[in-house]
Scaffold this motif. Structure first.
Motif, PDB file in Angstrom:
ATOM      1  N   ARG A  42       0.984  -1.166   0.003  1.00 43.73           N
ATOM      2  CA  ARG A  42       0.076  -0.058   0.131  1.00 43.73           C
ATOM      3  C   ARG A  42       0.927   1.169  -0.221  1.00 43.73           C
ATOM      4  O   ARG A  42       1.942   1.243   0.541  1.00 43.73           O
ATOM      5  CB  ARG A  42      -0.874   0.004   1.173  1.00 43.73           C
ATOM      6  N   ASN A  43       0.341   2.143  -0.820  1.00 43.60           N
ATOM      7  CA  ASN A  43       1.083   3.447  -0.840  1.00 43.60           C
ATOM      8  C   ASN A  43       2.287   3.727  -1.805  1.00 43.60           C
ATOM      9  O   ASN A  43       2.851   4.656  -1.712  1.00 43.60           O
ATOM     10  CB  ASN A  43       1.348   4.080   0.771  1.00 43.60           C
ATOM     11  N   GLN A  44       2.644   2.448  -2.270  1.00 44.01           N
ATOM     12  CA  GLN A  44       3.753   2.405  -3.320  1.00 44.01           C
ATOM     13  C   GLN A  44       3.106   2.229  -4.569  1.00 44.01           C
ATOM     14  O   GLN A  44       4.184   1.945  -5.243  1.00 44.01           O
ATOM     15  CB  GLN A  44       4.606   1.200  -2.902  1.00 44.01           C
ATOM     16  N   VAL A  45       2.189   2.373  -4.910  1.00 45.75           N
ATOM     17  CA  VAL A  45       1.460   2.217  -6.331  1.00 45.75           C
ATOM     18  C   VAL A  45       0.705   3.490  -6.504  1.00 45.75           C
ATOM     19  O   VAL A  45       0.177   4.102  -5.394  1.00 45.75           O
ATOM     20  CB  VAL A  45       0.582   0.949  -6.393  1.00 45.75           C
ATOM     21  N   SER A  46       0.935   4.116  -7.882  1.00 45.20           N
ATOM     22  CA  SER A  46       0.076   5.345  -7.652  1.00 45.20           C
ATOM     23  C   SER A  46      -0.225   5.504  -9.270  1.00 45.20           C
ATOM     24  O   SER A  46      -0.211   4.689 -10.213  1.00 45.20           O
ATOM     25  CB  SER A  46       1.090   6.599  -7.557  1.00 45.20           C
ATOM     26  N   THR A  47      -1.319   6.538  -9.436  1.00 49.40           N
ATOM     27  CA  THR A  47      -1.846   6.914 -10.769  1.00 49.40           C
ATOM     28  C   THR A  47      -2.095   8.300 -10.982  1.00 49.40           C
ATOM     29  O   THR A  47      -2.410   8.964  -9.851  1.00 49.40           O
ATOM     30  CB  THR A  47      -3.107   5.969 -11.001  1.00 49.40           C
ATOM     31  N   TYR A  48      -1.744   8.918 -12.067  1.00 48.14           N
ATOM     32  CA  TYR A  48      -1.753  10.212 -12.192  1.00 48.14           C
ATOM     33  C   TYR A  48      -3.263  10.718 -12.791  1.00 48.14           C
ATOM     34  O   TYR A  48      -3.814   9.769 -13.443  1.00 48.14           O
ATOM     35  CB  TYR A  48      -1.030  10.633 -13.431  1.00 48.14           C
ATOM     36  N   ILE A  49      -4.143  11.438 -12.137  1.00 50.76           N
ATOM     37  CA  ILE A  49      -5.293  11.937 -12.353  1.00 50.76           C
ATOM     38  C   ILE A  49      -5.104  13.497 -12.704  1.00 50.76           C
ATOM     39  O   ILE A  49      -4.865  14.190 -11.951  1.00 50.76           O
ATOM     40  CB  ILE A  49      -6.505  11.639 -11.150  1.00 50.76           C
ATOM     41  N   ILE A  50      -5.800  13.645 -14.215  1.00 46.10           N
ATOM     42  CA  ILE A  50      -5.338  15.058 -14.265  1.00 46.10           C
ATOM     43  C   ILE A  50      -6.799  15.708 -14.437  1.00 46.10           C
ATOM     44  O   ILE A  50      -7.811  15.104 -14.919  1.00 46.10           O
ATOM     45  CB  ILE A  50      -5.021  15.067 -15.971  1.00 46.10           C
ATOM     46  N   ILE A  51      -6.801  17.087 -13.722  1.00 42.30           N
ATOM     47  CA  ILE A  51      -8.248  17.976 -13.490  1.00 42.30           C
ATOM     48  C   ILE A  51      -8.207  18.802 -14.694  1.00 42.30           C
ATOM     49  O   ILE A  51      -7.208  19.552 -14.697  1.00 42.30           O
ATOM     50  CB  ILE A  51      -8.158  18.214 -12.194  1.00 42.30           C
ATOM     51  N   GLY A  52      -9.121  18.674 -15.354  1.00 40.40           N
ATOM     52  CA  GLY A  52      -9.279  19.778 -16.537  1.00 40.40           C
ATOM     53  C   GLY A  52      -9.358  19.099 -17.731  1.00 40.40           C
ATOM     54  O   GLY A  52      -9.344  20.038 -18.655  1.00 40.40           O
ATOM     55  N   LEU A  53      -9.859  17.916 -17.815  1.00 39.82           N
ATOM     56  CA  LEU A  53      -9.758  17.257 -19.243  1.00 39.82           C
ATOM     57  C   LEU A  53     -11.479  17.295 -19.672  1.00 39.82           C
ATOM     58  O   LEU A  53     -11.600  16.634 -20.538  1.00 39.82           O
ATOM     59  CB  LEU A  53      -9.302  15.977 -19.275  1.00 39.82           C
ATOM     60  N   GLY A  54     -12.319  17.799 -18.886  1.00 37.53           N
ATOM     61  CA  GLY A  54     -13.834  17.681 -18.894  1.00 37.53           C
ATOM     62  C   GLY A  54     -14.349  16.580 -18.248  1.00 37.53           C
ATOM     63  O   GLY A  54     -15.635  16.411 -18.589  1.00 37.53           O
ATOM     64  N   GLU A  55     -13.862  16.166 -17.021  1.00 36.72           N
ATOM     65  CA  GLU A  55     -14.463  15.304 -16.531  1.00 36.72           C
ATOM     66  C   GLU A  55     -15.453  15.711 -15.298  1.00 36.72           C
ATOM     67  O   GLU A  55     -15.367  16.811 -14.801  1.00 36.72           O
ATOM     68  CB  GLU A  55     -13.258  14.475 -15.565  1.00 36.72           C
ATOM     69  N   SER A  56     -16.225  14.565 -14.827  1.00 30.45           N
ATOM     70  CA  SER A  56     -17.085  15.092 -13.810  1.00 30.45           C
ATOM     71  C   SER A  56     -16.257  14.874 -12.382  1.00 30.45           C
ATOM     72  O   SER A  56     -15.757  14.147 -12.083  1.00 30.45           O
ATOM     73  CB  SER A  56     -18.235  14.206 -13.472  1.00 30.45           C
ATOM     74  N   LEU A  57     -16.457  16.025 -11.700  1.00 28.38           N
ATOM     75  CA  LEU A  57     -15.460  16.069 -10.130  1.00 28.38           C
ATOM     76  C   LEU A  57     -16.136  14.967  -9.496  1.00 28.38           C
ATOM     77  O   LEU A  57     -15.173  14.451  -8.765  1.00 28.38           O
ATOM     78  CB  LEU A  57     -15.549  17.348  -9.544  1.00 28.38           C
ATOM     79  N   ALA A  58     -17.407  14.817  -9.432  1.00 30.38           N
ATOM     80  CA  ALA A  58     -18.046  13.681  -8.631  1.00 30.38           C
ATOM     81  C   ALA A  58     -17.251  12.159  -9.016  1.00 30.38           C
ATOM     82  O   ALA A  58     -17.128  11.766  -8.169  1.00 30.38           O
ATOM     83  CB  ALA A  58     -19.463  13.749  -8.589  1.00 30.38           C
ATOM     84  N   ASP A  59     -17.285  12.200 -10.325  1.00 28.07           N
ATOM     85  CA  ASP A  59     -16.769  10.924 -10.613  1.00 28.07           C
ATOM     86  C   ASP A  59     -15.418  10.684 -10.412  1.00 28.07           C
ATOM     87  O   ASP A  59     -14.935   9.712 -10.137  1.00 28.07           O
ATOM     88  CB  ASP A  59     -17.044  10.643 -12.339  1.00 28.07           C
ATOM     89  N   THR A  60     -14.721  11.846 -10.488  1.00 24.58           N
ATOM     90  CA  THR A  60     -13.067  11.909 -10.331  1.00 24.58           C
ATOM     91  C   THR A  60     -12.852  11.332  -8.778  1.00 24.58           C
ATOM     92  O   THR A  60     -12.088  10.586  -8.512  1.00 24.58           O
ATOM     93  CB  THR A  60     -12.762  12.984 -10.757  1.00 24.58           C
TER      94      THR A  60
END
Length: 361
Positions: free
Chosen positions: A266-284
């Motif tokens: 745990r805490n040693q795996v990550s994923t980039y999540i980019i805000i501003g691509l047109g996504e729903s913030l609730a879904d994000t």
């Protein structure tokens, strides 16, 4: 001198609005695969990169004034904060025996992270499948780097970066190769060479593949943390912005996350999540919470305009939006005991492309 904003709020403002540089100022990293075209700064115990190109920065009401060894943030011409700039590292002045400048092999990210796009080409760069925000080919076109870095070269640069500049961890990434498994194994070879030469903690980034044994192989190579970047949880956004990567469904990422956490913890795996691509913030937020429950750190970042890409003049999201998502993700991280400071190596440990670590408090 002073700003009415809290330090973390000012950092969010700067990453969303960008900053104008005075004539003669060094612009910072240009081009590249990740959040480039930025200037590295330190606010207290936190470091950030701030956009310096694109319309948002050119029209920003924030500017940077350098006065000898001191630097100041100005808002509409008024000084609001002193800031420490991250300077040019000493290892940039060196060359390999065959004449390759070290800074064409690896760069300093933040204050103490050595980073390299080990394979500076991507099978999707030419054609209609490339990621719209990515500039992996621009620095190669500008002759600022080389197509493929070897394990020997990276080990040599890493040794110098530790000795001269106090580097403490490494981030290795690559464009997607025609056979993705070959690219991942090259990353592993490079990680092993660096580990053997320096003992540094190493993070590698790649797309998920069918062979789930790759995680154990990377662990054996000496890799400490891994990143697999979804960018968005919204499949329609992915198909529009990252059409090539979108062929791999979100479900495959979560399957790979689970296996990677099993191997690296745990805490040693990550994923980039980019805000501003047109996504729903609730879904994000829902996607981030799902990651966190698995032990995956969602490294939330604002969209970064990168030159010579479809998003070169796109505006990053408004500060209010970023504060909202940072606050909620930080709360979810705290609930499950995940922290940026507990990541052994890589983007999460560096933290400079996001203000999320500052909101964890």
């Amino acid at each position: 001198m002073g700003s009415s904003l809290k330090p973390e709020e000012l950092m969010v403002e700067l990453q969303s609005k960008g900053i104008r540089l005075e004539q003669g100022s060094v612009k910072g990293r240009q081009g590249g695969a990740g959040p480039a075209n930025g200037k590295g700064m330190v606010f207290g115990t936190f470091q950030i990169t701030v956009p310096t190109t694109g319309e948002c920065a050119m029209n920003s009401h924030y500017s940077l004034h350098e006065d000898g060894e001191r630097a100041f943030i100005l808002e509409d011409g008024e000084v609001i904060s002193e800031v420490e700039l991250i300077g040019k590292p000493q290892f940039y002045a060196l060359h390999t025996a065959d004449g390759v400048p070290y800074n064409k092999i690896a760069l300093l990210h933040g204050r103490d992270c050595l980073a390299s796009t080990v394979i500076q080409t991507c099978s999707r760069w030419h054609g209609g499948e490339r990621c719209q925000f990515c500039g992996i080919g621009t620095s190669l076109n500008d002759n600022n780097t080389m197509p493929v870095k070897t394990p020997k070269q990276l080990a040599e640069v890493a040794e110098a970066a530790v000795r001269l500049d106090g580097v403490t961890h490494v981030t290795l990434t690559a464009g997607t190769t025609a056979n993705p498994l070959h690219g991942i194994k090259h990353l592993g070879d490079c990680a092993r060479a660096i580990k053997e030469a320096t003992g540094l903690l190493v993070h590698v980034q790649f797309e998920p593949v069918e062979d789930l044994s790759i995680y154990s192989q990377l662990k054996d190579y000496g890799v400490d943390t891994v990143g697999m970047h979804l960018e968005s949880f919204d499949q329609k956004v992915r198909e529009r912005i990252t059409p090539g990567k979108a062929k791999l469904p979100v479900s495959k990422y979560f399957e790979s996350f689970a296996k990677a956490v099993e191997v690296f913890g745990r805490n040693q795996v990550s994923t980039y999540i980019i805000i501003g691509l047109g996504e729903s913030l609730a879904d994000t937020l829902a996607g981030c919470v799902r990651c966190i429950k698995m032990g995956v750190y969602p490294f939330v970042v604002p969209l970064r305009p990168v030159k010579e890409t479809a998003f070169a003049n796109m505006a990053p999201p408004e500060p209010k939006t970023m504060v909202e998502i940072y606050t909620e993700v930080a709360r979810a991280l705290a609930d499950k005991g995940l922290r940026a400071a507990d990541s052994k190596a890589g983007c999460v440990r560096c933290g400079a492309c996001s203000v999320l670590p500052a909101f964890e408090r």
